[in-house]
Design a protein around this motif. Structure first.
Motif, PDB file in Angstrom:
ATOM      1  N   GLU A  55       5.355  17.512   5.470  1.00 17.28           N
ATOM      2  CA  GLU A  55       5.420  16.091   5.801  1.00 17.28           C
ATOM      3  C   GLU A  55       4.099  15.400   5.497  1.00 17.28           C
ATOM      4  N   GLN A  56       4.180  14.077   5.372  1.00 14.89           N
ATOM      5  CA  GLN A  56       2.992  13.231   5.345  1.00 14.89           C
ATOM      6  C   GLN A  56       3.282  11.954   6.122  1.00 14.89           C
ATOM      7  N   ARG A  57       2.208  11.398   6.687  1.00 13.91           N
ATOM      8  CA  ARG A  57       2.337  10.139   7.422  1.00 13.91           C
ATOM      9  C   ARG A  57       2.160   8.976   6.453  1.00 13.91           C
ATOM     10  N   PRO A  58       3.156   8.109   6.313  1.00 13.56           N
ATOM     11  CA  PRO A  58       3.010   6.951   5.424  1.00 13.56           C
ATOM     12  C   PRO A  58       1.780   6.108   5.728  1.00 13.56           C
ATOM     13  N   GLU A  59       1.404   6.033   6.998  1.00  9.84           N
ATOM     14  CA  GLU A  59       0.221   5.255   7.358  1.00  9.84           C
ATOM     15  C   GLU A  59      -1.045   5.868   6.758  1.00  9.84           C
ATOM     16  N   ASP A  60      -1.061   7.191   6.593  1.00 12.84           N
ATOM     17  CA  ASP A  60      -2.217   7.844   5.964  1.00 12.84           C
ATOM     18  C   ASP A  60      -2.348   7.418   4.506  1.00 12.84           C
ATOM     19  N   TRP A  61      -1.211   7.301   3.799  1.00 15.55           N
ATOM     20  CA  TRP A  61      -1.277   6.810   2.412  1.00 15.55           C
ATOM     21  C   TRP A  61      -1.871   5.405   2.385  1.00 15.55           C
ATOM     22  N   TRP A  62      -1.343   4.548   3.248  1.00 16.08           N
ATOM     23  CA  TRP A  62      -1.746   3.146   3.220  1.00 16.08           C
ATOM     24  C   TRP A  62      -3.232   2.990   3.546  1.00 16.08           C
ATOM     25  N   ARG A  63      -3.701   3.687   4.556  1.00 15.14           N
ATOM     26  CA  ARG A  63      -5.126   3.595   4.902  1.00 15.14           C
ATOM     27  C   ARG A  63      -6.002   4.104   3.763  1.00 15.14           C
ATOM     28  N   ALA A  64      -5.569   5.190   3.113  1.00 16.45           N
ATOM     29  CA  ALA A  64      -6.331   5.714   1.982  1.00 16.45           C
ATOM     30  C   ALA A  64      -6.347   4.714   0.833  1.00 16.45           C
ATOM     31  N   ILE A  65      -5.208   4.056   0.584  1.00 18.42           N
ATOM     32  CA  ILE A  65      -5.130   3.056  -0.487  1.00 18.42           C
ATOM     33  C   ILE A  65      -6.049   1.877  -0.180  1.00 18.42           C
ATOM     34  N   CYS A  66      -6.073   1.443   1.066  1.00 20.50           N
ATOM     35  CA  CYS A  66      -6.969   0.346   1.447  1.00 20.50           C
ATOM     36  C   CYS A  66      -8.433   0.752   1.275  1.00 20.50           C
ATOM     37  N   ARG A  67      -8.767   1.974   1.691  1.00 18.86           N
ATOM     38  CA  ARG A  67     -10.159   2.430   1.559  1.00 18.86           C
ATOM     39  C   ARG A  67     -10.561   2.556   0.094  1.00 18.86           C
ATOM     40  N   VAL A  68      -9.684   3.143  -0.722  1.00 18.67           N
ATOM     41  CA  VAL A  68     -10.042   3.373  -2.110  1.00 18.67           C
ATOM     42  C   VAL A  68     -10.106   2.055  -2.878  1.00 18.67           C
ATOM     43  N   THR A  69      -9.338   1.052  -2.456  1.00 20.99           N
ATOM     44  CA  THR A  69      -9.423  -0.265  -3.097  1.00 20.99           C
ATOM     45  C   THR A  69     -10.783  -0.883  -2.865  1.00 20.99           C
ATOM     46  N   GLY A  70     -11.249  -0.847  -1.609  1.00 17.44           N
ATOM     47  CA  GLY A  70     -12.582  -1.360  -1.317  1.00 17.44           C
ATOM     48  C   GLY A  70     -13.662  -0.591  -2.047  1.00 17.44           C
ATOM     49  N   LYS A  71     -13.475   0.724  -2.125  1.00 16.89           N
ATOM     50  CA  LYS A  71     -14.466   1.571  -2.793  1.00 16.89           C
ATOM     51  C   LYS A  71     -14.576   1.228  -4.276  1.00 16.89           C
ATOM     52  N   ILE A  72     -13.413   1.037  -4.941  1.00 21.62           N
ATOM     53  CA  ILE A  72     -13.449   0.827  -6.385  1.00 21.62           C
ATOM     54  C   ILE A  72     -13.966  -0.565  -6.732  1.00 21.62           C
ATOM     55  N   LEU A  73     -13.672  -1.562  -5.896  1.00 23.97           N
ATOM     56  CA  LEU A  73     -14.202  -2.905  -6.146  1.00 23.97           C
ATOM     57  C   LEU A  73     -15.712  -2.921  -5.961  1.00 23.97           C
ATOM     58  N   ALA A  74     -16.197  -2.205  -4.957  1.00 25.56           N
ATOM     59  CA  ALA A  74     -17.646  -2.128  -4.747  1.00 25.56           C
ATOM     60  C   ALA A  74     -18.317  -1.370  -5.881  1.00 25.56           C
ATOM     61  N   ARG A  75     -17.692  -0.288  -6.325  1.00 25.88           N
ATOM     62  CA  ARG A  75     -18.267   0.512  -7.404  1.00 25.88           C
ATOM     63  C   ARG A  75     -18.326  -0.276  -8.708  1.00 25.88           C
ATOM     64  N   ALA A  76     -17.284  -1.064  -8.960  1.00 27.21           N
ATOM     65  CA  ALA A  76     -17.235  -1.845 -10.193  1.00 27.21           C
ATOM     66  C   ALA A  76     -18.016  -3.150 -10.094  1.00 27.21           C
ATOM     67  N   ALA A  77     -18.337  -3.549  -8.877  1.00 27.41           N
ATOM     68  CA  ALA A  77     -19.081  -4.791  -8.640  1.00 27.41           C
ATOM     69  C   ALA A  77     -18.349  -5.992  -9.220  1.00 27.41           C
ATOM     70  N   VAL A  78     -17.063  -6.105  -8.902  1.00 27.31           N
ATOM     71  CA  VAL A  78     -16.263  -7.246  -9.341  1.00 27.31           C
ATOM     72  C   VAL A  78     -15.618  -7.893  -8.121  1.00 27.31           C
ATOM     73  N   PRO A  79     -15.392  -9.192  -8.169  1.00 30.87           N
ATOM     74  CA  PRO A  79     -14.691  -9.847  -7.063  1.00 30.87           C
ATOM     75  C   PRO A  79     -13.217  -9.498  -7.065  1.00 30.87           C
ATOM     76  N   ALA A  80     -12.605  -9.519  -5.896  1.00 27.80           N
ATOM     77  CA  ALA A  80     -11.186  -9.185  -5.780  1.00 27.80           C
ATOM     78  C   ALA A  80     -10.321 -10.117  -6.596  1.00 27.80           C
ATOM     79  N   SER A  81     -10.773 -11.332  -6.830  1.00 29.82           N
ATOM     80  CA  SER A  81      -9.986 -12.312  -7.576  1.00 29.82           C
ATOM     81  C   SER A  81      -9.766 -11.903  -9.030  1.00 29.82           C
ATOM     82  N   CYS A  82     -10.572 -10.961  -9.531  1.00 26.87           N
ATOM     83  CA  CYS A  82     -10.384 -10.485 -10.912  1.00 26.87           C
ATOM     84  C   CYS A  82      -9.137  -9.614 -11.053  1.00 26.87           C
TER      85      CYS A  82
END
Length: 532
Positions: A55-82
């Motif tokens: 099994e996996q918890r769907p909430e675990d996927w979502w939290r990981a997706i939210c974290r990795v989104t913030g991580k990749i935007l910070a790493r790329a140094a681009v605004p979310a609007s791009c």
């Protein structure tokens, strides 16, 4: 990885794609030319509460997706609007019952879960049998779906019925039954949708070219309502924009488009760039598969190899799926003590394997740690080392694992190539396991095929979804055009000096299987009686 931030600040109209796997989510940022600008990864747990349960918890996927989104935007140094669009590739054959608000009523039963095996045997069994399948039931399933739910209980069909039969309170409150990607699309945009490739693997969809819709015949036979299933839309369909809640949690703009996406199999096939008919590609990740696009459906019931819907609306994908590949490497690295800084070190594992001789002095490893699908659907098979002696050490055992997975793939490839009228040569190679140059060479030697590893092979699923997003946004005219832009990074030619060695080892591999299959079945039956 990322390119210089000064260049990224000038970049507009970016695509963000996610590959939601069994152990982690990979996120990759692409520009209009479908070039990789940055990527990141975030892990989440796999739950194994009982033998055969996964099994996996769907909430675990979502939290990981939210974290990795913030991580990749910070790493790329681009605004979310791009970021103008997002897209998902995901593991398939998951089953999540949700209520009217889309809230999960239970953890997801992922593709590894076999708790519904008795139900699967009941709905597809009968007498007389062909490889365990009831002959009277086969024609209807094959005609409508070009396949049939597998006997192990890993497909959604029997999992859905498991919820209905064993958890009536949950079933009573179930508004929709979703796969992994379906859940994430609803979480992002509020719509209950799936794509033909994912719907096909429920074995409840009529997969004929002029249909690709839920089958009233099959649903009626199982007393299931179509209302509990999501709407089927094309892979390149823009299903809407982010809801205010999803935009806030992801840190993206509300006008970010959501593209329907695809399964990890269809996405990686697209990302491999192997789009010509019968041109083979090989994926090596936690699991493994061989795939080839075809214009028409095809199936071989005896080997469990057949076509499923692909990302292309006018063609199918012939697939031979195997349960364990990279998962065997991770298991062996942990079991053999390859740790660095309290974490598994795959670099040390590969270094040890590279110091052992080809053939590992007649040591064998069989990779059936969770049964097998193709070319033999048998959940009772189990893996392990064989012919182990005091002369063998960690080095030989490590290489034996890599060779054992390669021999298992060769077993599937023999069946696969018989189904391909003109099998493509060489084979495109994708997946995280392809990052190991040693494993790539072992695969080339064992398969006796040239292997073309694409650039950034571990991001093939994300790349495939970037190409489909480029088509959805009108940046490319077609999936064919976009797929031709995939570039090969390295070529691995088979070492002909090892041909006789691996031919002999493969013969012993098959001999071991033949001699021990009945023993595995008897040993791993839940109602095991005395072996006779």
């Amino acid at each position: 990885m990322s390119i210089g931030s000064s260049n990224l600040r000038e970049t507009q109209d970016l695509i963000l794609t996610f590959d939601v796997g069994t152990s982690s989510v990979k996120a990759t940022l692409f520009d209009r030319e479908v070039r990789i600008l940055a990527n990141a990864c975030e892990a989440y747990p796999l739950l194994l509460p009982h033998s055969g349960w996964a099994e996996q918890r769907p909430e675990d996927w979502w939290r990981a997706i939210c974290r990795v989104t913030g991580k990749i935007l910070a790493r790329a140094a681009v605004p979310a609007s791009c970021v103008v669009a997002i897209n998902f590739a995901a593991q398939t054959c998951g089953t999540i019952p949700v209520d009217e608000n889309g809230t999960p009523l239970h953890n997801c039963l992922i593709w590894l879960d076999t708790r519904s095996r008795p139900i699967a045997e009941r709905i597809v069994g009968g007498f007389p049998r062909i490889r365990g399948y009831g002959l009277p039931k086969l024609p209807r399933w094959l005609w409508l779906t070009n396949g049939i739910p597998n006997l192990s209980g890993k497909d959604p069909t029997s999992k859905i019925l498991w919820f209905r039969e064993t958890m009536p309170d949950i079933w009573r409150n179930t508004f929709k039954v979703l796969d992994v990607k379906d859940y994430l699309l609803h979480r992002c945009g509020g719509r209950y949708v799936t794509t033909p490739d994912c719907a096909h693997l429920t074995w409840l969809m009529d997969s004929r070219k002029d249909r690709k819709c839920w089958s009233p015949t099959l649903l009626a036979s199982l007393k299931l309502d179509e209302e509990r299933l999501p709407e089927i839309v094309p892979t390149t369909n823009i299903i809407g924009n982010l809801t205010p809640v999803a935009a806030r949690e992801l840190g993206l703009a509300m006008d970010t488009a959501i593209v329907a996406g695809a399964s990890d199999v269809a996405a990686s096939a697209l990302g491999a760039g192997a789009i010509l008919a019968n041109h083979l590609h090989l994926y090596i990740g936690s699991s493994a598969w061989l795939g080839a696009h075809r214009p028409t459906r095809k199936v071989d019931v005896t080997s469990g190899i057949g076509t499923i819907c692909s990302a292309f609306p006018d063609r199918y994908l012939l697939v031979a799926a195997q349960e364990s590949a990279g998962s065997c490497v991770e298991w062996a690295a942990r079991a053999l003590g390859f740790f660095r800084d309290n974490r598994i070190s795959l670099d040390d594992f590969n270094a040890a394997a590279g110091s052992a001789p080809a053939g590992t002095d007649e040591l064998f490893f069989f990779p059936w740690l969770y049964g097998e699908r193709a070319p033999m659907d048998d959940a009772s098979l189990r893996g392990g080392f064989c012919n182990l002696s005091l002369a063998h050490g960690r080095e030989e055992m490590s290489r034996a694992v890599l060779e054992g997975v390669a021999l298992n793939i060769r077993w599937a490839m023999e069946h696969m190539e018989r189904l391909c009228e003109e099998p493509g040569n060489p084979v495109r190679l994708v997946g995280g396991g392809a990052n190991s140059a040693l494993w790539c060479q072992i695969l080339a030697d064992v398969l006796q095929r040239p292997l073309h590893r694409i650039q950034s092979p571990h991001l093939a699923g994300c790349r495939g979804m970037a190409t489909s997003t480029a088509v959805a946004l009108g940046w490319r005219e077609s999936l064919e055009q976009a797929a031709t832009e995939v570039r090969v990074g390295n070529v691995y030619e088979p070492d002909t000096h090892h041909k006789a060695l691996y031919d002999e080892k493969f013969s012993y591999f098959l001999h071991y299987l033949k001699n021990n299959r009945r023993w595995f079945r008897q040993l791993n039956r839940k109602d095991r009686a005395t072996f006779t």
